[in-house]
Design a protein around this motif. Sequence first.
Motif, PDB file in Angstrom:
ATOM      1  N   GLU A  11       0.826  -1.207   0.000  1.00 23.22           N
ATOM      2  CA  GLU A  11       0.000   0.000   0.000  1.00 23.22           C
ATOM      3  C   GLU A  11       0.861   1.259   0.000  1.00 23.22           C
ATOM      4  N   LYS A  12       2.126   1.116   0.423  1.00 15.79           N
ATOM      5  CA  LYS A  12       3.010   2.276   0.548  1.00 15.79           C
ATOM      6  C   LYS A  12       4.272   2.158  -0.309  1.00 15.79           C
ATOM      7  N   TYR A  13       4.708   0.924  -0.568  1.00 11.32           N
ATOM      8  CA  TYR A  13       5.979   0.699  -1.257  1.00 11.32           C
ATOM      9  C   TYR A  13       5.790  -0.196  -2.491  1.00 11.32           C
ATOM     10  N   VAL A  14       6.786  -0.131  -3.391  1.00  9.16           N
ATOM     11  CA  VAL A  14       6.849  -1.022  -4.549  1.00  9.16           C
ATOM     12  C   VAL A  14       8.052  -1.939  -4.349  1.00  9.16           C
ATOM     13  N   PHE A  15       7.831  -3.249  -4.356  1.00  7.77           N
ATOM     14  CA  PHE A  15       8.915  -4.204  -4.156  1.00  7.77           C
ATOM     15  C   PHE A  15       9.841  -4.225  -5.374  1.00  7.77           C
ATOM     16  N   LYS A  16      11.139  -4.346  -5.099  1.00 11.71           N
ATOM     17  CA  LYS A  16      12.100  -4.479  -6.187  1.00 11.71           C
ATOM     18  C   LYS A  16      11.956  -5.827  -6.872  1.00 11.71           C
ATOM     19  N   GLN A  17      11.713  -6.857  -6.067  1.00 14.38           N
ATOM     20  CA  GLN A  17      11.560  -8.201  -6.617  1.00 14.38           C
ATOM     21  C   GLN A  17      10.684  -9.017  -5.693  1.00 14.38           C
ATOM     22  N   ILE A  61      11.769  -8.091  -1.882  1.00 12.21           N
ATOM     23  CA  ILE A  61      12.937  -7.261  -1.587  1.00 12.21           C
ATOM     24  C   ILE A  61      12.517  -5.801  -1.617  1.00 12.21           C
ATOM     25  N   LEU A  62      12.857  -5.091  -0.534  1.00 15.05           N
ATOM     26  CA  LEU A  62      12.605  -3.654  -0.415  1.00 15.05           C
ATOM     27  C   LEU A  62      13.853  -2.969   0.108  1.00 15.05           C
ATOM     28  N   ASP A  63      14.031  -1.692  -0.263  1.00 11.61           N
ATOM     29  CA  ASP A  63      15.051  -0.884   0.404  1.00 11.61           C
ATOM     30  C   ASP A  63      14.611  -0.632   1.834  1.00 11.61           C
ATOM     31  N   ALA A  98       0.923  -0.097  17.160  1.00 12.82           N
ATOM     32  CA  ALA A  98      -0.477  -0.304  17.539  1.00 12.82           C
ATOM     33  C   ALA A  98      -0.943   0.733  18.551  1.00 12.82           C
ATOM     34  N   MET A  99      -0.059   1.149  19.474  1.00 14.08           N
ATOM     35  CA  MET A  99      -0.410   2.131  20.509  1.00 14.08           C
ATOM     36  C   MET A  99      -0.257   3.566  20.025  1.00 14.08           C
ATOM     37  N   GLN A 100       0.134   3.723  18.759  1.00 14.65           N
ATOM     38  CA  GLN A 100       0.292   5.046  18.138  1.00 14.65           C
ATOM     39  C   GLN A 100       1.345   5.886  18.849  1.00 14.65           C
ATOM     40  N   TRP A 101       2.458   5.239  19.210  1.00 17.19           N
ATOM     41  CA  TRP A 101       3.615   6.011  19.634  1.00 17.19           C
ATOM     42  C   TRP A 101       4.270   6.586  18.389  1.00 17.19           C
ATOM     43  N   GLN A 102       5.069   7.632  18.574  1.00 17.15           N
ATOM     44  CA  GLN A 102       5.466   8.431  17.423  1.00 17.15           C
ATOM     45  C   GLN A 102       6.818   8.065  16.817  1.00 17.15           C
ATOM     46  N   GLY A 103       7.652   7.356  17.528  1.00 19.29           N
ATOM     47  CA  GLY A 103       8.965   7.041  16.989  1.00 19.29           C
ATOM     48  C   GLY A 103       9.755   6.186  17.961  1.00 19.29           C
ATOM     49  N   VAL A 104      10.929   5.728  17.487  1.00 22.97           N
ATOM     50  CA  VAL A 104      11.801   4.877  18.293  1.00 22.97           C
ATOM     51  C   VAL A 104      13.224   5.408  18.234  1.00 22.97           C
ATOM     52  N   PHE A 105      13.841   5.497  19.406  1.00 27.76           N
ATOM     53  CA  PHE A 105      15.241   5.936  19.523  1.00 27.76           C
ATOM     54  C   PHE A 105      16.050   4.733  19.990  1.00 27.76           C
ATOM     55  N   PHE A 106      17.027   4.321  19.180  1.00 30.69           N
ATOM     56  CA  PHE A 106      17.853   3.168  19.518  1.00 30.69           C
ATOM     57  C   PHE A 106      19.187   3.639  20.089  1.00 30.69           C
ATOM     58  N   LEU A 107      19.455   3.280  21.346  1.00 27.82           N
ATOM     59  CA  LEU A 107      20.758   3.532  21.953  1.00 27.82           C
ATOM     60  C   LEU A 107      21.730   2.439  21.499  1.00 27.82           C
ATOM     61  N   PRO A 108      23.037   2.631  21.716  1.00 27.90           N
ATOM     62  CA  PRO A 108      24.034   1.736  21.090  1.00 27.90           C
ATOM     63  C   PRO A 108      23.939   0.262  21.477  1.00 27.90           C
ATOM     64  N   ASN A 109      23.497  -0.054  22.710  1.00 23.04           N
ATOM     65  CA  ASN A 109      23.534  -1.437  23.175  1.00 23.04           C
ATOM     66  C   ASN A 109      22.266  -2.196  22.788  1.00 23.04           C
ATOM     67  N   CYS A 110      22.005  -2.268  21.488  1.00 21.13           N
ATOM     68  CA  CYS A 110      20.746  -2.862  21.018  1.00 21.13           C
ATOM     69  C   CYS A 110      21.012  -3.667  19.753  1.00 21.13           C
ATOM     70  N   ILE A 111      20.348  -4.797  19.651  1.00 19.79           N
ATOM     71  CA  ILE A 111      20.463  -5.626  18.458  1.00 19.79           C
ATOM     72  C   ILE A 111      19.939  -4.858  17.243  1.00 19.79           C
ATOM     73  N   ASP A 112      20.417  -5.228  16.072  1.00 18.40           N
ATOM     74  CA  ASP A 112      19.979  -4.614  14.830  1.00 18.40           C
ATOM     75  C   ASP A 112      18.462  -4.791  14.676  1.00 18.40           C
ATOM     76  N   PRO A 113      17.696  -3.698  14.616  1.00 17.07           N
ATOM     77  CA  PRO A 113      16.230  -3.836  14.486  1.00 17.07           C
ATOM     78  C   PRO A 113      15.806  -4.419  13.148  1.00 17.07           C
ATOM     79  N   PHE A 114      16.734  -4.497  12.183  1.00  8.91           N
ATOM     80  CA  PHE A 114      16.408  -5.099  10.894  1.00  8.91           C
ATOM     81  C   PHE A 114      16.948  -6.528  10.794  1.00  8.91           C
ATOM     82  N   ASN A 115      17.348  -7.084  11.943  1.00  6.50           N
ATOM     83  CA  ASN A 115      17.602  -8.519  12.011  1.00  6.50           C
ATOM     84  C   ASN A 115      16.358  -9.241  11.491  1.00  6.50           C
ATOM     85  N   LEU A 126       9.064  -0.686  11.399  1.00  3.51           N
ATOM     86  CA  LEU A 126       9.912   0.469  11.087  1.00  3.51           C
ATOM     87  C   LEU A 126       9.700   0.996   9.672  1.00  3.51           C
ATOM     88  N   PHE A 127       8.871   0.322   8.885  1.00  2.00           N
ATOM     89  CA  PHE A 127       8.467   0.893   7.605  1.00  2.00           C
ATOM     90  C   PHE A 127       7.371   1.941   7.804  1.00  2.00           C
TER      91      PHE A 127
END
Length: 275
Positions: A11-17, A61-63, A98-115, A126-127
């Motif tokens: 609905e928002k993006y076009v897949f590369k493949q 596949i998406l950017d 779902a709770m309509q929070w506005q954003g996320v701030f990742f501090l350094p000691n955190c796993i890759d959110p795109f794992n 995060l899309f």
Amino acid sequence: SGMKLMRELSEKYVFKQVVSTDPLPRGHGLRFQEGNFERVTPRLMKKIAGLQSFDGGVAGILDLPAPVDSFGDPRLILCVDYMEDPGLLGTLLRTAVAMQWQGVFFLPNCIDPFNQLALRASQGALFYLPYKFGTWEDLRSMVDTHNLTLTASHWKGQPVDQADMSTCKGTCLLVREEYLAHKAPPLLYKRLSVPRPPDGAPFDMRHLDIHISGSLLMYQLRSQHFPEVSRSPFLASPARGIPKGRFGRAIDPAHRVAERQRMQQEQQSAAEIGA
């Protein structure tokens, strides 16, 4: 991976493949670049999707969405630190949407959110949700600039429903896996705990998984302390004290009374005409 998630992202993006083990059904609802659909074997699909078992399906596949330079006018920001479980992180991100929070701030000691596991557990949160990476100093600067209160999930904290949040525009809630942290949250954080159950049963917040306690605090902060805040930091929020309606529109109590009186007068006029 997953047809439902990919339909939502389309609905928002076009897949590369797009790749699939089966032909795409009629009316699949996926948007992808012309000619970039391929059928693959189940064995190859398992490697693409990073799954141990796979009964057929579709992947694309998406950017990756880029982090923002600024949150605009942030009022409800989730902050994540000392998080190594991708499933827990993904669940927190999905709850933030779902709770309509506005954003996320990742501090350094955190796993890759795109794992891949975090991405799957978050259902692509995060899309839709603005995010950024930063240091403790960056977080302090943002909080001071926008008059936010730093809050943290902590079992010794004040029950969230009793906390005084009247002097700030919003909050930045720190959630982390406590056993990974080397020390307690700094004293400048307002420590918040999950309220006891109404039946008064014995309760220890430390027995809750972090995604449960974090989700409960996000819900309580949003519904009890900041119901007027818009779902995006890039949209203006009403002044504090003015509640929002079901569809996010600010409700002025005086206007609501006047509107109800107008509707009653119209109904009475229609009844008199009918009589």
